[in-house]
Structures are given as structure tokens and as C-alpha cells.
Write an enzyme that holds these catalytic residues in place. Sequence first.
Site, short mmCIF file in Angstrom:
data_model
loop_
_atom_site.label_atom_id
_atom_site.label_comp_id
_atom_site.label_asym_id
_atom_site.label_seq_id
_atom_site.Cartn_x
_atom_site.Cartn_y
_atom_site.Cartn_z
N GLU A 1 0.79 -1.23 0.00
CA GLU A 1 0.00 0.00 0.00
C GLU A 1 0.83 1.29 0.00
O GLU A 1 0.37 2.31 0.50
CB GLU A 1 -0.98 -0.01 1.19
CG GLU A 1 -1.95 -1.18 1.14
CD GLU A 1 -2.88 -1.23 2.35
OE1 GLU A 1 -2.84 -0.30 3.18
OE2 GLU A 1 -3.65 -2.19 2.45
N GLU B 1 -6.94 -10.80 -1.06
CA GLU B 1 -7.88 -10.12 -0.15
C GLU B 1 -9.26 -9.88 -0.78
O GLU B 1 -9.85 -8.83 -0.61
CB GLU B 1 -7.26 -8.81 0.34
CG GLU B 1 -5.88 -8.99 0.92
CD GLU B 1 -5.31 -7.74 1.58
OE1 GLU B 1 -6.09 -6.89 2.04
OE2 GLU B 1 -4.06 -7.63 1.64
#
Length: 546
Positions: free
Chosen positions: A199, A309
Site C-alpha cells: 500500500e 484479499e
Amino acid sequence: MSKNRVYRAVCSILLCVLMVGTVLVPSAKTKAASNNLLNTYGALLGKSGNCVTLNQLQNANTLAHIKSQYNSITLENEMKPDALLGRTPSLFTQDAARKLGYYLPGGFTETYVPKINFDTVDKVLKICYENGIGVRAHTLIWHSQTPDWFFRVGYSTKYGYVSQDQMNKRMEYYIKTVMNHVYTSKYGSCVYAWDVVNEYLHATPSGWEYIYGKCGNKPAFVKRAFQYAHDCISYFKLTDKVSLFYNDFNTYMVVNDIITMINYINSNGKICNGVGMQSHLSTTYPSVSYYTQALQAFVNAGFEVQITELDATNKSDTDLANYLYDLMKNVLRIKKAGGKITGLTFWGLADDVTWIRGEKPLLFSRLSVPKSAYYSVLQAYTDSGYLQGGRLPSSSNNNSSTLRDGWYYIKNINAQKYLQVKNNMGGNSVNVEIGTGTGVRGQKWYLTNTGNGYFTLKNGNGCMLDVQYGANNDGTNIQTYSANNADAQKFKAVRTDANNVYGIVTKVSADKKALDVYNFGTYDGANVCQWTYYANSCQKWIFEAC
């Protein structure tokens, strides 16, 4: 992944969209009943996964469920930096660290270093190793869930942030110590992938930014992190077995930045394999087509992609089932066309343990209680033309009757280059490869039908196309050899969905393997071998009469 990172578009016309959207086939549950996630997506992509905790792995019923559907796990939180480093530092000397096998970089001048707690990791690796489950290691470098003290002078929040040079040493210490610990373990071979950096493009201010500043899409410290990780897998000779990923959420919103960044990371040699596409989705956003555009862009850039995810908030079970059906159909379409998609990981075993409170974003309502979305995902697999085990239907009904005896040039779809013998030579055990079309004899092949859909291919230099030693293995080399009427010299053309485009399957594999340009090579001299037939673009050929 924290709750506020999922974009939820509020759409007042949702009901209308659903009315005109995909309608699930009523027989989906019946048709997919013999399939599961493991023998479909797990077999085709290589890895079917879910996120778990150590407690779940230690529960016999939960472990049995995991093994029935998945061959990969990702620890939800227990391998993140705060779990290994702790909320407060536990320091010891460099000498004490070395005695425990920690990695200390050259020029590392700090007297004390933080201990790393591997207790949970070690227990997870043992369980996974003994049960044949792979592990995605998540994650090494992340702005969130990394204790602030790790960035501070003296490892104390009472002091300021360290210099970039000092932080480089700490980062190398942490990455190499963690990875070395894993791969020197008896059980470390189950770790097949690492989210090296997580991220970065969506990072909020953290110690990384305070020390390195805003780095745009060419962050030197991110590249350095991948270099440290790559050093480790190179040391253990795992570069062909372990992949290193940049993992992020909402990747469809920053496609160009990700491509630019990974190309920068790899500018001095490939040290990042590709993208982990976090997929915390909603049935209202992103649209399936928007998500697919990002996936296609990453594949086109030459990246390995793992879908990570995956969950999707929704208005109803039917809404979720329709959305995931369409999404998986597109994913499988790109895979079938040759996209290097090597894993699919759902984020939660069931709705009752999802991290998104009050939502029902998963395939199971409770452990081993599937929802309609589960069957729709399997139906997407079946409707994409695949059988159990990642196989396409037998080619027994697809013969070469449309290909007449005669001379052909045979062009690979992916490379747009021609099947040829190396150096335009004749003789036994001469290698077969692809090359730019020049019309030489070594690029001409005479097709002779031999019955039951099979044919032989005789090169213009006088020898037959041949599977080396008649072996039925992935990677077996393709060569030329004197005619001997053996099965190693018999092939069959399998129809595809395009006119005059075929897969060329081998009789020695009972039509299960095909001529394949190794690793999707597109350069002159790229090797041709035998590989399990998935109808990838590197396995598709055009027969041009000459």
C-alpha cells in the site's frame, strides 16, 4: 486492511442495474456440485487461498475445511511488522542477535537491535508444511501496523526520526532477518510468495514518509526493499520458486502509477515479479469492467498477478453471486488468453468471521456452509470451458480434418513468429524454436494425416517434429528427428474460438499437453517445449499454407 479503505459508491439506481444485470443459471448449484475451489481455481491458477489466524489453523474442523477448498493461506495480521516487532521494543546486543541467526548489515553501527518474535510464524509454518498448504507472507514493509518506535533514534518514541542511511540499515536488518529465519527453517519451503511492500501508493503519513519524504511513483526506499528481499531468495536459490509482490488496494485507480513504479523497481534487473491486487470490492464499485481493465493492463505490462484479499460488500446474496460470476468470468478469460495470474485469495473463511462488521461479503455464511456466491464462482469456472484440475475438455472431438496434407508455415499467436529449427539445420536432436518469418526451409512443415485426427510434421530439411524421448512431462523439449512412426512424432490440432487458430497437442500426453513457447517468449530463438494445454496465447498457432 482497515475498514475505511473500501470505497463504497452509493447508487440510487442499484435496483435497475441488478434487474438488467447477470442472471444466475438456476442449475448452477447442481452443475458445480462436484467442483470446489481447490480442484478448479487452485489447479488452474496454482493457488486457491484464504486469510486465517493461527487459532483457526489449530482447530481441527477449521483446518479440514481449509484443506478441502484451499492450498494457500495468508495470515490476516500475525506476520505484519507490529506482530513480529511488538508494540514496545525488546532490545539486545548485536552479538546476541548474531547468535540467534539474525542478519546484521555491514556498517550497522547501532549497539542494540530489536528482537523479532517468530513464535506464531514458526507454528504456522509447521502446520502448513505438514498439511501441504502454501503461505503468502504478508507483509514486510507497510506504513500501517509498523510501530513508530522502529523509526526513532534509540528505538524510543521520546526521540526524533533516524537518518535515511540508518533507516536503510534497519530495513535491511528486518527484511533479511525475517526471510532468513523462514528459509532456514525446516518448514520454510511452504512460503511461495511475499508481499514485500504493501500500500505504498495509498500510504498515510508514517515513519517511512517522515524519513524518506514523498517519493512519487519512483520511491528509492521501496526499490531498496525489493532488492533486499531479492538478495534473500537469490541466496537460497529460490528465484524460480518464490515471487515478490507489490500489494495494494484500489489498484484499478492507480494502474499507471503501479506500472511506472514496478518498471522503476526493475530498471536494473527484475526484482519485483508483479502485483498483488487487493480486492476489497463492492458490487456497486468498482464495476467488473473497470476492475478487468486494471488486471488486463498489469498482464499486458508483463507482470505476474495474484488476486489478494477478495471480498465484496453487497445488497443481497444474489447480488454478490452475480457480481462474482461476472468478475471470475473476466479473470478466467484473461488467464485463458495467456495472462500470468497465479493465485486467488479470499479474505475470510465465512461471513461470521469477516473483518467487515455487519456485512456478508464472502462465499460461506458459516464454516462449510456455502452461499449462492460460492456456486456462482464455480459456475464461472465451468462456463469458461474448464474441467476439474485446471483442464480444458479433451480434444478427442477436435481433430485435424480441416487441415489438409501439405506444406505450412506455423505461426505462434503470442509472438507472431514462426515455428522453425535452430540455424535452419537438418538432422537428429536439432532444437525447435520460433523466429521471424523468412521463408527458409527450416520454417516449412509438411503435414501428413495419419488417422484418428493425428498428423506428422516433416521439416523442409527432412526430419520430423519430435517430442524428445517421447516423454510426457511439462518442459520436455521439442526437436527434430528421423521419421520412426513413434507417438512422439504424432500431433493433433485442437480448435480454438478463433478461425484457423489451433493448439497443437501431443499424442504422447494423450492430448493433454501441447507445443508451448517457453515462458511466453517473443524473441527470435525462444524455445518451444511441451506443456500442459491451457489454450494460452503461447500455445496457439496459425497454419499458413505455403
